[in-house]
Design an enzyme around this catalytic site. Sequence first.
Site, short mmCIF file in Angstrom:
data_model
loop_
_atom_site.label_atom_id
_atom_site.label_comp_id
_atom_site.label_asym_id
_atom_site.label_seq_id
_atom_site.Cartn_x
_atom_site.Cartn_y
_atom_site.Cartn_z
N GLY A 1 -22.84 -32.03 8.94
CA GLY A 1 -24.10 -31.70 8.30
C GLY A 1 -23.97 -30.45 7.47
O GLY A 1 -24.49 -30.37 6.35
N ALA A 2 -23.26 -29.45 8.01
CA ALA A 2 -23.03 -28.19 7.31
C ALA A 2 -21.99 -27.40 8.08
O ALA A 2 -21.67 -27.73 9.22
CB ALA A 2 -24.33 -27.39 7.17
N MET A 3 -21.48 -26.34 7.46
CA MET A 3 -20.47 -25.49 8.11
C MET A 3 -20.72 -24.05 7.75
O MET A 3 -20.93 -23.71 6.58
CB MET A 3 -19.06 -25.92 7.69
CG MET A 3 -17.95 -25.08 8.28
SD MET A 3 -17.89 -25.25 10.09
CE MET A 3 -17.00 -23.74 10.51
N GLU A 4 -20.60 -23.18 8.75
CA GLU A 4 -21.04 -21.79 8.64
C GLU A 4 -19.99 -20.86 8.07
O GLU A 4 -19.90 -19.69 8.46
CB GLU A 4 -21.45 -21.28 10.03
CG GLU A 4 -20.32 -21.16 11.06
CD GLU A 4 -20.09 -22.39 11.91
OE1 GLU A 4 -19.45 -22.27 12.97
OE2 GLU A 4 -20.55 -23.47 11.51
N ASN A 5 -19.21 -21.30 7.09
CA ASN A 5 -18.25 -20.39 6.47
C ASN A 5 -18.95 -19.08 6.09
O ASN A 5 -20.04 -19.09 5.52
CB ASN A 5 -17.67 -21.02 5.20
CG ASN A 5 -17.17 -22.43 5.44
OD1 ASN A 5 -16.37 -22.68 6.32
ND2 ASN A 5 -17.67 -23.35 4.62
N HIS B 1 -29.82 -23.04 11.28
CA HIS B 1 -28.68 -23.14 12.20
C HIS B 1 -27.48 -22.41 11.62
O HIS B 1 -26.86 -21.56 12.28
CB HIS B 1 -28.37 -24.62 12.44
CG HIS B 1 -27.20 -24.88 13.34
ND1 HIS B 1 -27.34 -25.42 14.60
CD2 HIS B 1 -25.87 -24.72 13.15
CE1 HIS B 1 -26.16 -25.57 15.14
NE2 HIS B 1 -25.23 -25.14 14.28
N GLU B 2 -27.13 -22.73 10.38
CA GLU B 2 -25.95 -22.12 9.77
C GLU B 2 -26.15 -20.62 9.56
O GLU B 2 -25.21 -19.83 9.74
CB GLU B 2 -25.62 -22.80 8.44
CG GLU B 2 -25.41 -24.30 8.54
CD GLU B 2 -24.46 -24.73 9.64
OE1 GLU B 2 -23.47 -24.00 9.90
OE2 GLU B 2 -24.69 -25.79 10.25
N HIS C 1 -25.41 -18.53 12.61
CA HIS C 1 -23.98 -18.37 12.91
C HIS C 1 -23.40 -17.09 12.30
O HIS C 1 -22.35 -16.62 12.75
CB HIS C 1 -23.20 -19.56 12.35
CG HIS C 1 -23.11 -20.72 13.27
ND1 HIS C 1 -22.69 -20.61 14.58
CD2 HIS C 1 -23.34 -22.05 13.06
CE1 HIS C 1 -22.67 -21.82 15.14
NE2 HIS C 1 -23.07 -22.70 14.23
N GLU D 1 -22.26 -23.07 18.98
CA GLU D 1 -23.09 -24.20 18.56
C GLU D 1 -24.38 -24.31 19.36
O GLU D 1 -25.44 -24.63 18.82
CB GLU D 1 -22.28 -25.50 18.64
CG GLU D 1 -21.04 -25.50 17.76
CD GLU D 1 -21.34 -25.17 16.29
OE1 GLU D 1 -22.51 -25.30 15.87
OE2 GLU D 1 -20.42 -24.78 15.58
#
Length: 857
Positions: free
Chosen positions: A268-272, A302-303, A306, A325
């Site tokens: 869905g997404a990534m917290e880079n 959510h992201e 993080h 998570e």
Amino acid sequence: MPAANLTRSEAEERATIVGSPSYEVVLDLTGDGETFRSETTARFTGAPGASTFIEACTARVHEVVLNGRSLDPAEVSDGTRIRLDGLAADNELRVVADARYTNTGEGLHRFVDPVDGETYLYTEFAVAEANRVYAVFDQPDLKAGVRFTITAPAHWTVLSNAPSPEPVAGPAASSVATWAFETGPVISSYIIAIIAGPYASWRGTASSIDGREVPLGLFTRASLAEYADPDMMFSTVQAGLAFYEDAFGVPYPYGKYDQIFVPEYNWGAMENVGAVTFNEGYLFRSRVSDARREQRAIVVLHELSHMWFGNSVTMKWWNDIWLNESFATWASTLATSQVTEFTGVWSTFANDEKTHAAEQDQLPSTHPIVAEIRDLEDVEVNFDAITYDKGASVLKQLVAWVGLDAFKRGVGAYLAKHSGGNATLRDLLDELEAASGRELTEWSRLWLETAGVNTLRADVETDASGTIISAAVVQTAAESHPTLRPHRLAIGYYELDAFGKLQRTGRFELDVDGARTAVPELVGLARPDLLLVNDDDLTYAKVRLDGASFETAVRHLAEIADPVARAVVLGSAWDAVRDAELPAAAFVRLVLAAIGHETQSSARSLALSRLELAVGRYLADEHRERLAAEAGDAIWALAELAPAGSDAQLQFVKAFTALASSDAHGDVLGSLLEGSVSLDGLAIDLDLRWEIVIARSALGAGDDDEIDAALAADDTAKGRQLAATARAARPDQAVKDAAWRRAMTDESLSNDLARAVADGWRRTNSPELLAAVARDYFDAMPTVWADRSFNMASILSKRLFPTPLVDADLAEFARAWLADHPEPASMHRVVAEHLAELDRALAARARDASELSDGAQ
């Protein structure tokens, strides 16, 4: 190509040898072939004379130089690791290699937009895929800053974790430029990112409590720019950043915050750090339900969470990935309820996250929230509903246990103390104990270090007048996971008012522990119409209502005023269906009777999806066809009755496309498509048109011309994927077999296209069409897991199992196959989960059939 499988013992040993790494990475992204040039200069301390390795998943290694010594690439590199012998106290390593672009969403993914022919690149480095781009000690506790120098076409945008510099143009005759970044923040390798291509962009700022204005960026492919929603994306981040800073007392820890929608994304997404990547599914090309918009807001928050929890403070090893998570899932739900329009999101949490958690927790592959992570393969398969949803559910219970204010103080102290470093669960528990005064070691042992879900039910006795004379909460656990846990929960009592609404007339909280907990607060009260254990959904457990309460709740589900209470009741009924305690037909009737009165979009969406699953998998053979047709008829009738242009109308029409099962349904969909039937306020827009076309194809009502016309109107990457789904959905044996083989064997298919073909293959009202390749699935699995990347192996093994085929012979064959194929563990786990769900469906059908039999008697 599979990457190397790092073990925990290897990582721990390497961390005693290697320290303080930093990297300078030079990449040439100007070519259009299968590879790109990667030059890494790594500097690090070492134990003098020791040996170790660095990951570098490469197509070819040209040069390896360690402390001025040239090493033979053929001797020290195996294509995934480079052996490093004779380290010094201070080391410099240079690696020059060709690395591969991917089409699997791992490493550096390359995508060519069919709309304009432009190329887009992005990285996905979780769990340990940074080594597909540069040589790196790819484990979370060896944090480092990376300085990228990237050469790419001059008209591109190039992004990373550090702010983007002004590009320097190449020679006058060239069309390339070079971006020389400053060294990025010191972070774990899995949250480093590169995004490159002619992305459309928008800019904004957010104010931090430390007085900074944090630059914000939003980026999409040029062909999707019209669907960007910068106002929503920026305002959500601005509100969320202020919320998290206030809640935890820690300023935003980085220098910028970009959000980039990227193609063919697996997650869905990534917290880079400072460069969050999002699935393009969150760019809405057409009207979507409020439930879908709510989900997007949750993901954005959510992201963002993080950046504090997971990025600034990172787990030491992957056994604590749940801390990242679970916290982000819980925190984003809290933030969504406070800073967005979706104030009722906790009912979504009860309906969705907790249900998924309990379902995962009853599979043979369940594991403690704090799982034993022996290697990277363990990590990959544990990105599941235990790590995300159960962990978040247990955190919600922990908040109830220690109190929200104490929880926020403890988390803030944890973030401040370990900022920029790595930490463990014990570190967090220490701060929460100090803030709350509660001892949490035993709580952690019972909740975080054991698997399984408890069941809670009220045991109530009344006298002849209906007065409660004894009451208790009974707690049970499965034999396979017998742990009984302490619960902080609420009990609510509800009465039917003069208008037929079930209103809560009382509520109290209590601690429940052990097999039986007396509830003296209820003694002496008149028995209410509905007694609800786990009111407000504070704890993580399955709930079973007493007989009288269940009858009231089922009859008056739509009249329960509180949406969280409705979610608890419906979740209890769904659990009972999956546990073969409640006939699936009864659940179908319950949803159809109540769904027209549901006021919450997310609750409506989840109930409709469970209706679809109950019809497709849990109904007995004797009446499945009839009830499927009735369900479709009922949902279409609700669509016709819904207010024009309403969210309910849209959801019912979309649900009808999923439930359509008869020729008559196909005709209705055809009339919608051609416009001879219409609903006021409903536009047959891009996405709805595709849903209708796919549904008609699955029914055998549509043809190639219909698919071709839809594709002509939407000849985009997404349109091509949906056309592939529609073609594979046709109820023809040759079509089904060809689609399965294409998805399973054609390695030129990207991750998204393989998913699209697989989804069409298993879209059917005639599951027997999938039986022809059932044995081929098992034959293919060992090769798939040996030769394909983890992500592709996961896609193929999960989506090309004949899930709609609920067949006892298939279950027995799978059982025998699993006994003969214990390894690799990831493959065994996926197939074992398929078998567990198949066994559950067989039991649910048997229960449904027994109800028919009893009725006939």
